[in-house]
Write a protein that holds these residues in place. Structure first.
Motif, mmCIF file in Angstrom:
data_model
loop_
_atom_site.group_PDB
_atom_site.id
_atom_site.type_symbol
_atom_site.label_atom_id
_atom_site.label_comp_id
_atom_site.label_asym_id
_atom_site.label_seq_id
_atom_site.Cartn_x
_atom_site.Cartn_y
_atom_site.Cartn_z
ATOM 1 N N ALA A 1 0.828 -1.215 0.000
ATOM 2 C CA ALA A 1 0.000 0.000 0.000
ATOM 3 C C ALA A 1 0.858 1.259 0.000
ATOM 4 O O ALA A 1 0.498 2.258 -0.623
ATOM 5 C CB ALA A 1 -0.945 0.001 1.197
ATOM 6 N N ASP A 2 1.983 1.204 0.704
ATOM 7 C CA ASP A 2 2.840 2.382 0.807
ATOM 8 C C ASP A 2 4.231 1.960 1.279
ATOM 9 O O ASP A 2 4.494 0.778 1.494
ATOM 10 C CB ASP A 2 2.227 3.423 1.751
ATOM 11 N N PHE A 3 5.114 2.927 1.435
ATOM 12 C CA PHE A 3 6.484 2.664 1.836
ATOM 13 C C PHE A 3 6.549 2.007 3.210
ATOM 14 O O PHE A 3 7.321 1.061 3.421
ATOM 15 C CB PHE A 3 7.286 3.974 1.839
ATOM 16 N N SER A 4 5.747 2.482 4.142
ATOM 17 C CA SER A 4 5.785 1.949 5.493
ATOM 18 C C SER A 4 5.433 0.460 5.519
ATOM 19 O O SER A 4 6.082 -0.331 6.217
ATOM 20 C CB SER A 4 4.822 2.742 6.390
ATOM 21 N N GLU A 5 4.433 0.068 4.752
ATOM 22 C CA GLU A 5 4.048 -1.347 4.696
ATOM 23 C C GLU A 5 5.155 -2.177 4.049
ATOM 24 O O GLU A 5 5.477 -3.274 4.514
ATOM 25 C CB GLU A 5 2.743 -1.498 3.919
ATOM 26 N N ALA A 6 5.758 -1.657 2.991
ATOM 27 C CA ALA A 6 6.851 -2.367 2.329
ATOM 28 C C ALA A 6 8.038 -2.529 3.280
ATOM 29 O O ALA A 6 8.629 -3.605 3.383
ATOM 30 C CB ALA A 6 7.279 -1.617 1.061
ATOM 31 N N TRP A 7 8.369 -1.456 3.983
ATOM 32 C CA TRP A 7 9.500 -1.503 4.911
ATOM 33 C C TRP A 7 9.218 -2.457 6.076
ATOM 34 O O TRP A 7 10.108 -3.196 6.508
ATOM 35 C CB TRP A 7 9.804 -0.098 5.437
ATOM 36 N N GLY A 8 8.000 -2.476 6.559
ATOM 37 C CA GLY A 8 7.633 -3.411 7.626
ATOM 38 C C GLY A 8 7.804 -4.853 7.183
ATOM 39 O O GLY A 8 8.326 -5.698 7.931
ATOM 40 N N PHE A 9 7.374 -5.146 5.952
ATOM 41 C CA PHE A 9 7.552 -6.480 5.399
ATOM 42 C C PHE A 9 9.042 -6.830 5.335
ATOM 43 O O PHE A 9 9.464 -7.917 5.744
ATOM 44 C CB PHE A 9 6.922 -6.555 4.000
ATOM 45 N N MET A 10 9.844 -5.909 4.832
ATOM 46 C CA MET A 10 11.280 -6.169 4.716
ATOM 47 C C MET A 10 11.906 -6.398 6.087
ATOM 48 O O MET A 10 12.795 -7.250 6.228
ATOM 49 C CB MET A 10 11.966 -5.022 3.979
ATOM 50 N N SER A 11 11.446 -5.696 7.088
ATOM 51 C CA SER A 11 11.970 -5.890 8.442
ATOM 52 C C SER A 11 11.661 -7.292 8.948
ATOM 53 O O SER A 11 12.526 -7.948 9.552
ATOM 54 C CB SER A 11 11.373 -4.849 9.394
ATOM 55 N N ARG A 12 10.440 -7.771 8.706
ATOM 56 C CA ARG A 12 10.082 -9.130 9.127
ATOM 57 C C ARG A 12 10.930 -10.168 8.386
ATOM 58 O O ARG A 12 11.416 -11.128 8.976
ATOM 59 C CB ARG A 12 8.588 -9.375 8.919
ATOM 60 N N VAL A 13 11.115 -9.960 7.084
ATOM 61 C CA VAL A 13 11.926 -10.902 6.303
ATOM 62 C C VAL A 13 13.383 -10.850 6.740
ATOM 63 O O VAL A 13 14.057 -11.883 6.790
ATOM 64 C CB VAL A 13 11.771 -10.630 4.790
ATOM 65 N N ALA A 14 13.883 -9.679 7.083
ATOM 66 C CA ALA A 14 15.268 -9.565 7.543
ATOM 67 C C ALA A 14 15.498 -10.434 8.775
ATOM 68 O O ALA A 14 16.551 -11.081 8.892
ATOM 69 C CB ALA A 14 15.611 -8.108 7.837
ATOM 70 N N LEU A 15 14.548 -10.472 9.685
ATOM 71 C CA LEU A 15 14.678 -11.313 10.871
ATOM 72 C C LEU A 15 14.685 -12.794 10.507
ATOM 73 O O LEU A 15 15.467 -13.576 11.059
ATOM 74 C CB LEU A 15 13.559 -11.004 11.863
ATOM 75 N N LEU A 16 13.821 -13.183 9.569
ATOM 76 C CA LEU A 16 13.808 -14.577 9.099
ATOM 77 C C LEU A 16 15.130 -14.932 8.430
ATOM 78 O O LEU A 16 15.695 -16.000 8.672
ATOM 79 C CB LEU A 16 12.682 -14.788 8.077
ATOM 80 N N ALA A 17 15.598 -14.046 7.572
ATOM 81 C CA ALA A 17 16.836 -14.297 6.845
ATOM 82 C C ALA A 17 18.012 -14.441 7.809
ATOM 83 O O ALA A 17 18.860 -15.319 7.640
ATOM 84 C CB ALA A 17 17.089 -13.166 5.848
ATOM 85 N N GLU A 18 18.046 -13.596 8.791
ATOM 86 C CA GLU A 18 19.131 -13.669 9.777
ATOM 87 C C GLU A 18 19.058 -14.984 10.547
ATOM 88 O O GLU A 18 20.078 -15.639 10.777
ATOM 89 C CB GLU A 18 19.043 -12.467 10.717
ATOM 90 N N ALA A 19 17.858 -15.391 10.937
ATOM 91 C CA ALA A 19 17.693 -16.644 11.670
ATOM 92 C C ALA A 19 18.108 -17.848 10.822
ATOM 93 O O ALA A 19 18.630 -18.831 11.342
ATOM 94 C CB ALA A 19 16.243 -16.793 12.125
#
Length: 99
Positions: A36-54
């Protein structure tokens, strides 16, 4: 070191990861997303970053406003591996679009 996917595993990708596509000219998979917007995209990327790190497996990706482009490949294996499949499935679960 991770091993490249065998032919049977590659053949199963279309059914296993229907929202991902094989990249032309590269042994990698990709997915394009729009939020929907930048904030939603960035939130998604933050969640994926945690998965990727794990998983100790990190995507190649980019973000422009509401768009996120993700590319997965295993550099150590020289192409697609089970690590890419596992991370793609995790990303799909974050999005609510896959098993």
């Amino acid at each position: 070191m991770a091993a490249k996917l065998d032919p049977a595993a590659r053949a199963a990708l279309a059914d296993l990861l229907p929202d991902w596509s094989i990249m032309d000219g590269r042994d990698a998979i990709r997915r394009s997303l729009r939020f929907a917007d930048f904030s939603e995209a960035w939130g998604f990327m933050s969640r994926v970053a945690l998965l990727a790190e794990a998983q100790d497996h990190h995507p190649e990706w980019s973000n422009v406003y509401s768009r996120v482009e993700i590319v997965l490949t295993t550099h150590d294996a020289g192409g697609l591996s089970e690590r890419d499949v596992r991370l793609a499935q995790s990303i799909d679960r974050v999005l609510g679009s896959g098993g």
